[in-house]
Design a protein around this motif. Sequence first.
Motif, mmCIF file in Angstrom:
data_model
loop_
_atom_site.group_PDB
_atom_site.id
_atom_site.type_symbol
_atom_site.label_atom_id
_atom_site.label_comp_id
_atom_site.label_asym_id
_atom_site.label_seq_id
_atom_site.Cartn_x
_atom_site.Cartn_y
_atom_site.Cartn_z
ATOM 1 N N PRO A 312 0.940 -1.178 0.115
ATOM 2 C CA PRO A 312 -0.037 0.000 0.035
ATOM 3 C C PRO A 312 0.738 1.273 0.099
ATOM 4 O O PRO A 312 1.699 1.356 0.833
ATOM 5 C CB PRO A 312 -0.700 -0.188 1.373
ATOM 6 C CG PRO A 312 -0.771 -1.380 1.626
ATOM 7 C CD PRO A 312 0.459 -2.030 1.271
ATOM 8 N N SER A 313 0.765 2.122 -1.084
ATOM 9 C CA SER A 313 1.465 3.058 -1.051
ATOM 10 C C SER A 313 0.757 4.370 -1.815
ATOM 11 O O SER A 313 0.077 3.887 -2.779
ATOM 12 C CB SER A 313 3.008 3.052 -1.680
ATOM 13 O OG SER A 313 3.554 4.108 -2.509
ATOM 14 N N PRO A 314 0.852 5.761 -1.449
ATOM 15 C CA PRO A 314 0.269 6.918 -2.249
ATOM 16 C C PRO A 314 0.831 6.839 -3.858
ATOM 17 O O PRO A 314 0.136 7.142 -4.619
ATOM 18 C CB PRO A 314 0.590 7.783 -1.743
ATOM 19 C CG PRO A 314 0.889 7.691 -0.164
ATOM 20 C CD PRO A 314 1.356 6.170 -0.163
ATOM 21 N N VAL A 315 2.074 6.437 -3.778
ATOM 22 C CA VAL A 315 2.665 6.713 -5.206
ATOM 23 C C VAL A 315 2.280 5.604 -6.149
ATOM 24 O O VAL A 315 1.606 5.552 -7.321
ATOM 25 C CB VAL A 315 3.982 6.484 -5.136
ATOM 26 C CG1 VAL A 315 4.691 6.202 -6.574
ATOM 27 C CG2 VAL A 315 4.721 7.718 -4.497
ATOM 28 N N VAL A 316 1.866 4.241 -5.723
ATOM 29 C CA VAL A 316 1.158 3.086 -6.526
ATOM 30 C C VAL A 316 -0.233 3.363 -6.504
ATOM 31 O O VAL A 316 -0.682 3.211 -7.889
ATOM 32 C CB VAL A 316 1.182 1.852 -5.641
ATOM 33 C CG1 VAL A 316 0.334 0.656 -6.254
ATOM 34 C CG2 VAL A 316 2.567 1.411 -5.367
ATOM 35 N N GLU A 317 -0.957 4.210 -5.533
ATOM 36 C CA GLU A 317 -2.189 4.605 -5.947
ATOM 37 C C GLU A 317 -2.490 5.586 -7.095
ATOM 38 O O GLU A 317 -3.268 5.734 -7.963
ATOM 39 C CB GLU A 317 -2.877 5.162 -4.825
ATOM 40 C CG GLU A 317 -3.294 4.277 -3.417
ATOM 41 C CD GLU A 317 -4.003 4.828 -2.364
ATOM 42 O OE1 GLU A 317 -5.050 5.719 -2.811
ATOM 43 O OE2 GLU A 317 -3.618 4.889 -1.431
ATOM 44 N N LEU A 318 -1.360 6.478 -7.070
ATOM 45 C CA LEU A 318 -1.298 7.535 -8.098
ATOM 46 C C LEU A 318 -0.916 6.863 -9.498
ATOM 47 O O LEU A 318 -1.607 7.203 -10.457
ATOM 48 C CB LEU A 318 -0.157 8.486 -8.008
ATOM 49 C CG LEU A 318 0.224 9.460 -8.926
ATOM 50 C CD1 LEU A 318 -0.765 10.048 -9.753
ATOM 51 C CD2 LEU A 318 1.351 10.190 -8.698
#
Length: 399
Positions: A312-318
């Motif tokens: 889980p990572s904001p960069v992966v979500e982006l």
Amino acid sequence: MAEAHRREWARVLAATVRLTRDLDLAEECVQDAYAQALHSWPANGVPARPGAWLTTVARNRALDVLRRESALRRALPLLVTEESTPGPGEDDDRLRLIFTCCHPALSREAQVALTLRLVCGLSTAEVARAFLVPEPTMAARVTRAKRKISAARIPYRVPSPEELPERVGAVLEVVHLVFTTGHAAPVGERLVRQDLVDAAIGLARVLRLLVPHDAEVAGLLALMLLTDARRDTRSTAAGRLLLLSEQDRSRWDTRQIREGTDLLTTALRRQAPTRYAVEAAIAAVHAEAPSWEATDWPQIVALYDVLLRLWPSPVVELNRAVAVGLRDGPSAGLAALEPLLDEPALATYAYLSAARADFLRRLGRLPEAAGAYTEALALCGNDVERSFLAGRLAEVSRP
């Protein structure tokens, strides 16, 4: 000389550390060896084995210092050298250095900084730029890390088989960070720091020799090879950034793609998908698409869903949001980006603003796109990317 520094620095330093058991002294002696080479090689020619020449000079310099300071140095804390698990021949010293720099007693920032400084041979100023901190701050950070290694008597050795599982993961994270720092240089005039990319791939190859059956190592090496296969097509001869949709796929390195795909297959056969294997699978989908239009975006979105569960990572979500926009259209992409606009971890991340700007541009919402491009420009530190963003800003700002 630049090539000798890139290829030989880590090996020469690692061999010298084994003699001195002192990181500072070893680094000083290796720097002296390179300085001597600058005077000697232009006059006498580059030796047939530059690394051996540099190692001999550095070790001789170290022996001179050790003889002069033997009494004093007996009172100083030194690296503990222990018998280690047999390593892959000449690479064993380099592995000792890698695992010392990535010891769990050090913070992750210190691990990455030491790896960049000692294993990859970057200057303190270059490491500081990679971390976006002032050079004196980074110099102090590196110095503290070295002192902690000595004071804590951290062994200069490859971990035992029992320790490897818990130690390899930290090393892989550091190697991945070195690669990403090189692949998309955060600051400077170059889009890519190929020296860092090559160093990271080299470190992963060495780790694979040490733990040939580790699926995470295979997955990370696959990811880096598949990503780096596009290196020659990421910008024009004049230095203009080329998007993935603009790149000449016939110039992608098919040998690296084949090796990366084989490694990925091996990793997936050995155990359940790891973070690096899923990232490699995404890179493989891009590598195998004959054209931008033929890219399998539904599969890429599905793989990002898997990656989000594993990491889980904001960069992966982006990245997933961008893939959604390319699968379902710019309106869907904007909607997927919306929840990330208040994410603190992405507050200074230029790629979020750039992605939003691109979707707005494609929707014809040009004033909003101009604002997003302006924001991305303010956050971006790489000159090549800044030039691209400035061009896009000019395009959407035309009357």
